[in-house]
Design a protein around this motif. Structure first.
Motif, PDB file in Angstrom:
ATOM      1  N   UNK A   1       0.819  -1.217   0.000  1.00 20.83           N
ATOM      2  CA  UNK A   1       0.000   0.000   0.000  1.00 20.83           C
ATOM      3  C   UNK A   1       0.849   1.263   0.000  1.00 20.83           C
ATOM      4  N   UNK A   2       1.955   1.215   0.733  1.00 20.02           N
ATOM      5  CA  UNK A   2       2.828   2.394   0.765  1.00 20.02           C
ATOM      6  C   UNK A   2       4.181   2.106   0.106  1.00 20.02           C
ATOM      7  N   UNK A   3       4.285   0.938  -0.576  1.00 23.27           N
ATOM      8  CA  UNK A   3       5.479   0.558  -1.345  1.00 23.27           C
ATOM      9  C   UNK A   3       6.748   0.605  -0.500  1.00 23.27           C
ATOM     10  N   UNK A   4       6.692   0.039   0.695  1.00 24.77           N
ATOM     11  CA  UNK A   4       7.850   0.066   1.592  1.00 24.77           C
ATOM     12  C   UNK A   4       8.322  -1.356   1.862  1.00 24.77           C
ATOM     13  N   UNK A   5       9.613  -1.593   1.643  1.00 26.05           N
ATOM     14  CA  UNK A   5      10.243  -2.872   1.964  1.00 26.05           C
ATOM     15  C   UNK A   5      11.172  -2.614   3.142  1.00 26.05           C
ATOM     16  N   UNK A   6      10.967  -3.326   4.242  1.00 28.08           N
ATOM     17  CA  UNK A   6      11.783  -3.046   5.427  1.00 28.08           C
ATOM     18  C   UNK A   6      12.106  -4.332   6.182  1.00 28.08           C
TER      19      UNK A   6
ATOM     20  N   UNK B   1       2.592 -20.824  19.245  1.00 26.82           N
ATOM     21  CA  UNK B   1       2.779 -19.491  18.656  1.00 26.82           C
ATOM     22  C   UNK B   1       3.637 -19.465  17.392  1.00 26.82           C
ATOM     23  N   UNK B   2       4.569 -20.403  17.254  1.00 27.71           N
ATOM     24  CA  UNK B   2       5.464 -20.360  16.093  1.00 27.71           C
ATOM     25  C   UNK B   2       4.839 -21.056  14.886  1.00 27.71           C
ATOM     26  N   UNK B   3       4.991 -20.444  13.718  1.00 26.58           N
ATOM     27  CA  UNK B   3       4.537 -21.076  12.476  1.00 26.58           C
ATOM     28  C   UNK B   3       5.421 -22.271  12.143  1.00 26.58           C
ATOM     29  N   UNK B   4       4.869 -23.212  11.382  1.00 22.99           N
ATOM     30  CA  UNK B   4       5.656 -24.391  10.998  1.00 22.99           C
ATOM     31  C   UNK B   4       6.858 -23.999  10.137  1.00 22.99           C
ATOM     32  N   UNK B   5       6.621 -23.116   9.163  1.00 19.26           N
ATOM     33  CA  UNK B   5       7.663 -22.687   8.231  1.00 19.26           C
ATOM     34  C   UNK B   5       7.712 -21.165   8.165  1.00 19.26           C
ATOM     35  N   UNK B   6       8.878 -20.632   7.798  1.00 19.82           N
ATOM     36  CA  UNK B   6       8.996 -19.191   7.556  1.00 19.82           C
ATOM     37  C   UNK B   6       8.209 -18.854   6.288  1.00 19.82           C
ATOM     38  N   UNK B   7       7.493 -17.721   6.308  1.00 19.32           N
ATOM     39  CA  UNK B   7       6.751 -17.316   5.115  1.00 19.32           C
ATOM     40  C   UNK B   7       7.722 -17.141   3.946  1.00 19.32           C
ATOM     41  N   UNK B   8       7.415 -17.730   2.789  1.00 17.57           N
ATOM     42  CA  UNK B   8       8.316 -17.605   1.631  1.00 17.57           C
ATOM     43  C   UNK B   8       8.538 -16.146   1.259  1.00 17.57           C
ATOM     44  N   UNK B   9       9.728 -15.855   0.761  1.00 14.39           N
ATOM     45  CA  UNK B   9      10.104 -14.469   0.483  1.00 14.39           C
ATOM     46  C   UNK B   9       9.226 -13.844  -0.609  1.00 14.39           C
ATOM     47  N   UNK B  10       8.702 -14.665  -1.524  1.00 15.39           N
ATOM     48  CA  UNK B  10       7.853 -14.141  -2.601  1.00 15.39           C
ATOM     49  C   UNK B  10       6.585 -13.486  -2.041  1.00 15.39           C
ATOM     50  N   UNK B  11       6.200 -13.881  -0.808  1.00 19.03           N
ATOM     51  CA  UNK B  11       5.008 -13.302  -0.177  1.00 19.03           C
ATOM     52  C   UNK B  11       5.348 -12.064   0.654  1.00 19.03           C
ATOM     53  N   UNK B  12       6.649 -11.745   0.740  1.00 14.19           N
ATOM     54  CA  UNK B  12       7.082 -10.624   1.586  1.00 14.19           C
ATOM     55  C   UNK B  12       7.936  -9.620   0.810  1.00 14.19           C
TER      56      UNK B  12
ATOM     57  N   UNK C   1       3.885 -21.756  -6.328  1.00 11.60           N
ATOM     58  CA  UNK C   1       3.857 -22.657  -5.180  1.00 11.60           C
ATOM     59  C   UNK C   1       3.213 -21.939  -3.988  1.00 11.60           C
ATOM     60  N   UNK C   2       3.566 -20.688  -3.805  1.00 18.84           N
ATOM     61  CA  UNK C   2       2.929 -19.835  -2.793  1.00 18.84           C
ATOM     62  C   UNK C   2       2.498 -18.562  -3.492  1.00 18.84           C
ATOM     63  N   UNK C   3       1.226 -18.439  -3.769  1.00 23.24           N
ATOM     64  CA  UNK C   3       0.731 -17.291  -4.537  1.00 23.24           C
ATOM     65  C   UNK C   3       0.850 -16.004  -3.723  1.00 23.24           C
ATOM     66  N   UNK C   4       1.475 -14.946  -4.270  1.00 29.30           N
ATOM     67  CA  UNK C   4       1.548 -13.665  -3.552  1.00 29.30           C
ATOM     68  C   UNK C   4       0.182 -12.974  -3.524  1.00 29.30           C
ATOM     69  N   UNK C   5       0.063 -11.982  -2.673  1.00 24.30           N
ATOM     70  CA  UNK C   5      -1.202 -11.245  -2.552  1.00 24.30           C
ATOM     71  C   UNK C   5      -1.506 -10.509  -3.851  1.00 24.30           C
ATOM     72  N   UNK C   6      -2.765 -10.482  -4.299  1.00 21.46           N
ATOM     73  CA  UNK C   6      -3.126  -9.773  -5.543  1.00 21.46           C
ATOM     74  C   UNK C   6      -2.694  -8.310  -5.535  1.00 21.46           C
ATOM     75  N   UNK C   7      -2.770  -7.670  -4.354  1.00 22.13           N
ATOM     76  CA  UNK C   7      -2.382  -6.256  -4.255  1.00 22.13           C
ATOM     77  C   UNK C   7      -0.901  -6.065  -4.566  1.00 22.13           C
ATOM     78  N   UNK C   8      -0.061  -7.021  -4.133  1.00 21.51           N
ATOM     79  CA  UNK C   8       1.380  -6.945  -4.409  1.00 21.51           C
ATOM     80  C   UNK C   8       1.636  -7.085  -5.909  1.00 21.51           C
ATOM     81  N   UNK C   9       0.908  -7.995  -6.549  1.00 24.38           N
ATOM     82  CA  UNK C   9       1.030  -8.164  -8.010  1.00 24.38           C
ATOM     83  C   UNK C   9       0.593  -6.896  -8.742  1.00 24.38           C
ATOM     84  N   UNK C  10      -0.491  -6.280  -8.283  1.00 28.07           N
ATOM     85  CA  UNK C  10      -0.990  -5.061  -8.922  1.00 28.07           C
ATOM     86  C   UNK C  10       0.012  -3.914  -8.783  1.00 28.07           C
TER      87      UNK C  10
END
Length: 527
Positions: free
Chosen positions: A181-186, A224-235, A259-268
């Motif tokens: 939304x604000x195009x920020x990678x951090x 509390x911990x997820x099984x796997x780290x979220x793939x980088x393509x989703x972040x 394999x892990x579809x990114x959010x439509x907003x990120x693709x847009x």
């Protein structure tokens, strides 16, 4: 992976082997149509895992306390402590040195505890210290010393350090996160996954039986911990991914078999970026510029910079800046020599901004024949500079192959660095901030309040700046910035700076004044 799967359907003679130490194997197996799975057991010794009985208020304090307890109570063997970043690691090392001095004064029986930091921006010579032998005993019959390596998650999978017997895992790491939304990678401190926790524990069982101390409760690990780290393509920002898929003729990105579809907003957002950069037309098809950009193994904005540099006749210089932006930070700033390092850096600084400073730094490195001693005396990371040199050679070869002019800026040219700044604007016109009357900067269209990073060489506040990175720490900082002119924004990216879809703000009013001034001067010329 989607492309490999597609190829494998057509090529029955092709065998594909996917290997990883931390892979979610069942997920991959299902994705590849129930492919056979082979598990190769690692040659590790048993590792005992201990959890905190209750949640820790401050994981850094708990980590220091655990290191001291291991050193005073456990058998000889080195310690690996995972922390999140440079500042935290250096703080922990300083505190451990103080604790060690107190312990050695209190008892001659206790061996030396030697803290060694490890993070990516550490100079190569200091990184090598992790492989040094532990400190020798303080005398005959005395307890031997031990080293404690305080590291980011670089030590989780990237390398194995002999002698590690004890691992301390606070359960956090820095992960790249992208906000479309604000195009920020951090980089944000986030809890690790169960897969990472297992990988960290395994570091303790490489040479003999080990122990892993997790500074969180067993209940937290389970729930509390997820099984796997979220793939980088989703972040991540997907500009480069979308450009490559378009180059390969894949137009239906929404239904592509990720394999892990990114959010439509990120693709847009990625499609919007490529459209503004003129890599895609309004129908979403690859343009001639896009085809050229897809040939470079770089971020699309850096590609656009290079293409524009041929037009502005400064491609030699822009090549160098692109190479310097593609490698880790070249400036070394030791905690105990900050003033000296800052003084040395000032010799490379330029009033126009940090990009020209990077250019001057690289030019000085080449003028001094890539001398390691010169780099050491000027607090420069020779490994990063040599990497930049390699990147530059490769990218220059691609430019020549594509028929782009590689020309050097004329020395006698008036305002000679304006051409470089215009090339920067051509690539990063979406990453511009305007100085408001209140004294702070506001990013264009996203309206984020931002500040100039303390490491920047720009002292006075120019009206318009283009920035390379947006860093979220104690404040919203712009890092690696250069001053530009409002007129250039209107000339270089008229489609982005179209007043009809521009929000009401001080930046818009400043641009409207420029447009009005141009119209008036145009009418005077006609008269």
């Amino acid at each position: 992976m989607g492309l490999i799967k597609k190829i494998a359907k057509e090529r029955k003679d092709l065998k594909i082997i996917v290997m990883s130490a931390t892979l979610d194997s069942e997920k991959f197996q299902q994705y590849f149509n129930d492919a056979p799975l082979l598990k190769v057991p690692g040659r590790t010794f048993p590792v005992e895992i201990y959890y905190s009985p209750e949640a820790e208020r401050n994981y850094l304090d708990a980590a220091i306390r655990t290191v001291i307890q291991i050193h005073t109570c456990e058998e000889p063997g080195d310690i690996l402590l995972f922390l999140t970043g440079e500042e935290e690691i250096e703080d922990a090392c300083r505190r451990l040195r103080d604790e060690n001095n107190s312990l050695m004064k209190a008892s001659s029986e206790i061996g030396e505890l030697r803290p060694i930091p490890l993070y990516s921006s550490l100079p190569p010579a200091l990184q090598q210290k992790i492989f040094d032998d532990p400190p020798p005993p303080r005398g005959p019959g005395k307890q031997p010393g031990r080293k404690v390596i305080v590291s980011t998650n670089i030590a989780e999978t990237s390398l194995t350090i002999d002698g590690i017997v004890y691992v301390i895992d606070p359960g956090f790491s820095k992960q790249k996160v992208y906000n479309p939304r604000i195009r920020i990678e951090s980089l944000l401190v986030s809890p690790i996954s169960k897969a990472s926790a297992k990988q960290r524990a395994g570091r303790a069982g490489r040479t003999r039986e080990g122990k892993c101390f997790r500074l969180y409760t067993e209940q937290s690990y389970i729930k509390d911990l997820n099984e796997q780290t979220y793939p980088e393509i989703m972040r991540s920002n997907l500009g480069s991914v979308v450009l490559q898929l378009k180059k390969l003729g894949i137009d239906d990105l929404v239904h592509f078999d990720f394999m892990d579809a990114p959010a439509p907003e990120t693709l847009m957002r990625a499609l919007e970026l490529l459209n503004y950069l003129e890599a895609l037309n309004d129908e979403g098809d690859l343009t001639k510029t896009g085809e050229i950009m897809a040939e470079f193994p770089l971020d699309p904005q850096l590609c656009k910079m290079l293409i524009a540099s041929s037009k502005y006749r400064c491609s030699e210089e822009v090549l160098t800046i692109v190479a310097m932006l593609s490698v880790p930070n070249v400036y070394i700033r030791p905690k105990d020599q900050k003033d000296r390092a800052d003084e040395k850096r000032r010799q490379f600084e330029h009033d126009d901004g940090d990009h020209i400073t990077l250019l001057k730094t690289f030019q000085a490195f080449k003028a001094n024949h890539e001398d390691p001693n010169w780099c050491y005396n000027n607090y420069l990371n020779i490994r990063s500079l040599k990497n930049a040199d390699n990147v530059r050679i490769q990218v220059e070869n691609i430019m020549r192959r594509l028929g782009l002019d590689v020309v050097k800026l004329e020395d006698d040219k008036k305002e000679r660095f304006s051409s470089i700044r215009k090339s920067l604007t051509a690539g990063f016109f979406m990453q511009v901030a305007h100085l408001e009357k209140s004294g702070h900067y506001l990013t264009i269209k996203d309206n984020q309040v931002v500040y100039i990073h303390p490491s920047s060489c720009i002292m006075e506040k120019p009206e318009w700046v283009v920035y390379n990175e947006f860093v979220l720490t104690t404040k919203n900082y712009m890092r690696t910035i250069t001053k530009v002119k409002g007129e250039w924004l209107l000339d270089i990216a008229p489609q982005y700076y179209d007043m009809s879809n521009f929000p009401i703000c001080e930046a818009r009013r400043a641009l409207e004044r420029i447009i009005k001034k141009r119209k008036l001067s145009g009418s005077h010329k006609r008269k």
